[in-house]
Design a protein around this motif. Structure first.
Motif, PDB file in Angstrom:
ATOM      1  N   ALA A   1      19.440  -3.781  58.212  1.00 36.43           N
ATOM      2  CA  ALA A   1      20.517  -4.632  57.687  1.00 36.43           C
ATOM      3  C   ALA A   1      20.368  -4.822  56.180  1.00 36.43           C
ATOM      4  O   ALA A   1      21.356  -4.783  55.438  1.00 36.43           O
ATOM      5  CB  ALA A   1      20.521  -5.986  58.396  1.00 36.43           C
ATOM      6  N   GLY A   2      19.145  -5.012  55.699  1.00 35.98           N
ATOM      7  CA  GLY A   2      18.909  -5.149  54.266  1.00 35.98           C
ATOM      8  C   GLY A   2      19.235  -3.872  53.514  1.00 35.98           C
ATOM      9  O   GLY A   2      19.775  -3.914  52.395  1.00 35.98           O
TER      10      GLY A   2
ATOM     11  N   TYR B   1      22.197  -3.425  50.869  1.00 30.12           N
ATOM     12  CA  TYR B   1      21.891  -2.851  49.552  1.00 30.12           C
ATOM     13  C   TYR B   1      22.895  -1.738  49.217  1.00 30.12           C
ATOM     14  O   TYR B   1      23.417  -1.679  48.110  1.00 30.12           O
ATOM     15  CB  TYR B   1      20.457  -2.306  49.552  1.00 30.12           C
ATOM     16  CG  TYR B   1      20.040  -1.706  48.236  1.00 30.12           C
ATOM     17  CD1 TYR B   1      19.509  -2.509  47.228  1.00 30.12           C
ATOM     18  CD2 TYR B   1      20.187  -0.345  47.996  1.00 30.12           C
ATOM     19  CE1 TYR B   1      19.129  -1.964  46.012  1.00 30.12           C
ATOM     20  CE2 TYR B   1      19.812   0.208  46.782  1.00 30.12           C
ATOM     21  CZ  TYR B   1      19.283  -0.609  45.792  1.00 30.12           C
ATOM     22  OH  TYR B   1      18.921  -0.073  44.586  1.00 30.12           O
ATOM     23  N   ARG B   2      23.172  -0.881  50.204  1.00 25.27           N
ATOM     24  CA  ARG B   2      24.126   0.215  49.989  1.00 25.27           C
ATOM     25  C   ARG B   2      25.548  -0.306  49.774  1.00 25.27           C
ATOM     26  O   ARG B   2      26.383   0.392  49.201  1.00 25.27           O
ATOM     27  CB  ARG B   2      24.082   1.203  51.159  1.00 25.27           C
ATOM     28  CG  ARG B   2      22.782   2.006  51.171  1.00 25.27           C
ATOM     29  CD  ARG B   2      22.733   3.034  52.288  1.00 25.27           C
ATOM     30  NE  ARG B   2      22.516   2.390  53.576  1.00 25.27           N
ATOM     31  CZ  ARG B   2      23.280   2.569  54.645  1.00 25.27           C
ATOM     32  NH1 ARG B   2      24.319   3.370  54.606  1.00 25.27           N
ATOM     33  NH2 ARG B   2      23.004   1.950  55.772  1.00 25.27           N
ATOM     34  N   ALA B   3      25.810  -1.537  50.219  1.00 19.71           N
ATOM     35  CA  ALA B   3      27.118  -2.168  49.999  1.00 19.71           C
ATOM     36  C   ALA B   3      27.150  -2.922  48.671  1.00 19.71           C
ATOM     37  O   ALA B   3      28.127  -3.604  48.382  1.00 19.71           O
ATOM     38  CB  ALA B   3      27.434  -3.123  51.146  1.00 19.71           C
ATOM     39  N   SER B   4      26.087  -2.822  47.896  1.00 17.64           N
ATOM     40  CA  SER B   4      25.946  -3.507  46.600  1.00 17.64           C
ATOM     41  C   SER B   4      25.799  -5.016  46.741  1.00 17.64           C
ATOM     42  O   SER B   4      26.129  -5.762  45.818  1.00 17.64           O
ATOM     43  CB  SER B   4      27.115  -3.173  45.666  1.00 17.64           C
ATOM     44  OG  SER B   4      27.172  -1.787  45.451  1.00 17.64           O
ATOM     45  N   ALA B   5      25.298  -5.479  47.879  1.00 13.35           N
ATOM     46  CA  ALA B   5      25.031  -6.904  48.061  1.00 13.35           C
ATOM     47  C   ALA B   5      23.705  -7.257  47.400  1.00 13.35           C
ATOM     48  O   ALA B   5      22.770  -6.453  47.387  1.00 13.35           O
ATOM     49  CB  ALA B   5      24.984  -7.246  49.542  1.00 13.35           C
TER      50      ALA B   5
ATOM     51  N   THR C   1      18.314  -7.859  49.120  1.00 14.09           N
ATOM     52  CA  THR C   1      18.540  -6.583  49.797  1.00 14.09           C
ATOM     53  C   THR C   1      17.634  -5.532  49.168  1.00 14.09           C
ATOM     54  O   THR C   1      17.188  -5.675  48.028  1.00 14.09           O
ATOM     55  CB  THR C   1      20.011  -6.147  49.684  1.00 14.09           C
ATOM     56  OG1 THR C   1      20.326  -5.934  48.314  1.00 14.09           O
ATOM     57  CG2 THR C   1      20.943  -7.188  50.283  1.00 14.09           C
ATOM     58  N   ARG C   2      17.374  -4.484  49.923  1.00 17.11           N
ATOM     59  CA  ARG C   2      16.516  -3.416  49.411  1.00 17.11           C
ATOM     60  C   ARG C   2      16.637  -2.187  50.296  1.00 17.11           C
ATOM     61  O   ARG C   2      16.994  -2.283  51.470  1.00 17.11           O
ATOM     62  CB  ARG C   2      15.069  -3.875  49.359  1.00 17.11           C
ATOM     63  CG  ARG C   2      14.494  -4.232  50.714  1.00 17.11           C
ATOM     64  CD  ARG C   2      13.034  -4.672  50.626  1.00 17.11           C
ATOM     65  NE  ARG C   2      12.507  -4.990  51.942  1.00 17.11           N
ATOM     66  CZ  ARG C   2      12.287  -6.206  52.392  1.00 17.11           C
ATOM     67  NH1 ARG C   2      12.554  -7.248  51.630  1.00 17.11           N
ATOM     68  NH2 ARG C   2      11.800  -6.404  53.589  1.00 17.11           N
TER      69      ARG C   2
ATOM     70  N   VAL D   1      25.565 -10.081  52.411  1.00 17.09           N
ATOM     71  CA  VAL D   1      25.876  -9.691  53.780  1.00 17.09           C
ATOM     72  C   VAL D   1      25.203 -10.719  54.676  1.00 17.09           C
ATOM     73  O   VAL D   1      24.048 -11.102  54.444  1.00 17.09           O
ATOM     74  CB  VAL D   1      25.387  -8.256  54.083  1.00 17.09           C
ATOM     75  CG1 VAL D   1      25.451  -7.953  55.563  1.00 17.09           C
ATOM     76  CG2 VAL D   1      26.225  -7.244  53.301  1.00 17.09           C
ATOM     77  N   PHE D   2      25.936 -11.172  55.697  1.00 18.00           N
ATOM     78  CA  PHE D   2      25.477 -12.231  56.585  1.00 18.00           C
ATOM     79  C   PHE D   2      25.160 -11.653  57.962  1.00 18.00           C
ATOM     80  O   PHE D   2      25.966 -10.931  58.548  1.00 18.00           O
ATOM     81  CB  PHE D   2      26.538 -13.325  56.697  1.00 18.00           C
ATOM     82  CG  PHE D   2      26.812 -13.975  55.366  1.00 18.00           C
ATOM     83  CD1 PHE D   2      26.098 -15.091  54.974  1.00 18.00           C
ATOM     84  CD2 PHE D   2      27.759 -13.443  54.502  1.00 18.00           C
ATOM     85  CE1 PHE D   2      26.334 -15.676  53.729  1.00 18.00           C
ATOM     86  CE2 PHE D   2      28.006 -14.016  53.262  1.00 18.00           C
ATOM     87  CZ  PHE D   2      27.284 -15.139  52.874  1.00 18.00           C
ATOM     88  N   ILE D   3      23.991 -12.002  58.470  1.00 15.15           N
ATOM     89  CA  ILE D   3      23.525 -11.560  59.784  1.00 15.15           C
ATOM     90  C   ILE D   3      23.998 -12.551  60.835  1.00 15.15           C
ATOM     91  O   ILE D   3      23.891 -13.763  60.654  1.00 15.15           O
ATOM     92  CB  ILE D   3      21.985 -11.518  59.826  1.00 15.15           C
ATOM     93  CG1 ILE D   3      21.450 -10.525  58.822  1.00 15.15           C
ATOM     94  CG2 ILE D   3      21.482 -11.217  61.231  1.00 15.15           C
ATOM     95  CD1 ILE D   3      19.956 -10.599  58.650  1.00 15.15           C
TER      96      ILE D   3
END
Length: 187
Positions: A109-110, A114-118, A168-169, A85-87
């Motif tokens: 955002a992290g 994470y919830r998006a499986s990134a 991500t976390r 995921v890009f900020i």
């Protein structure tokens, strides 16, 4: 404070945020965001559901844009194989400065990524804004490289090519999250 998707009604506030941030950044010696951002491009990101607003009662404390697409010419094909995921356009209202709003938005955002499986939360920052780069390093991002050439206007040097990422976390950001659940990403 709660975080939610931006709506078309937020367009003027987002444009004002950008202008306010550019003025503040200019005072500390950077030309970042000195060109006005096209309202139609911002509107399209709002309509795509990638812009999020941080609300404090009736006030807007900050905003962040998250996308699954990287800007052309920045990340390698190998890097893009990892779901990321890009900020973009992280902005905090000046009256909320010093309250860790930016770092909490990055944590949110992290968590969202994470919830998006990134695997990665990634960004590109202004190549000459060393204070901003230091800020991201202090937030746990790792500098990947700096891209100086590429898709720059009029063939000049790239102005936003300082690349960084962090894993991500799940995070305790402290916001009430009213944003829609993220769509799962695939590599």
């Amino acid at each position: 404070m709660k975080i939610e998707s931006a709506t078309v009604a937020d367009l003027e506030r987002l444009l004002a945020f950008r202008k306010e941030a550019a003025a503040w950044i200019g005072k500390i010696g950077s030309d970042q965001w000195s060109r006005p951002y096209p309202a139609d491009r911002l509107l399209s990101t709002i309509e795509a559901g990638t812009v999020f607003m941080l609300r404090d009662g009736g006030e807007t404390a900050g905003t962040i844009t998250l996308t699954a697409e990287a800007e052309d010419g920045l990340w390698s094909e190998r890097e893009l194989k990892d779901p990321s995921v890009f900020i973009n356009k992280l902005t905090v209202a000046r009256e909320y400065a010093g309250q860790r709003i930016g770092s909490r938005l990055l944590d949110w955002a992290g968590d969202y990524a994470y919830r998006a499986s990134a695997k990665w939360l990634r960004l590109d920052a202004w190549t000459t804004n060393t204070k901003l780069q230091r800020y991201y390093l202090d937030q746990g991002f790792m500098h990947v490289r700096t891209v100086h050439e590429g898709n720059a206007v009029n063939g000049g040097p790239r102005v936003s090519g300082w690349l960084a990422q962090r894993p991500t976390r799940i995070a305790d950001h402290g916001f009430t999250d009213e944003a829609p659940a993220p769509e799962p990403l695939t590599a």
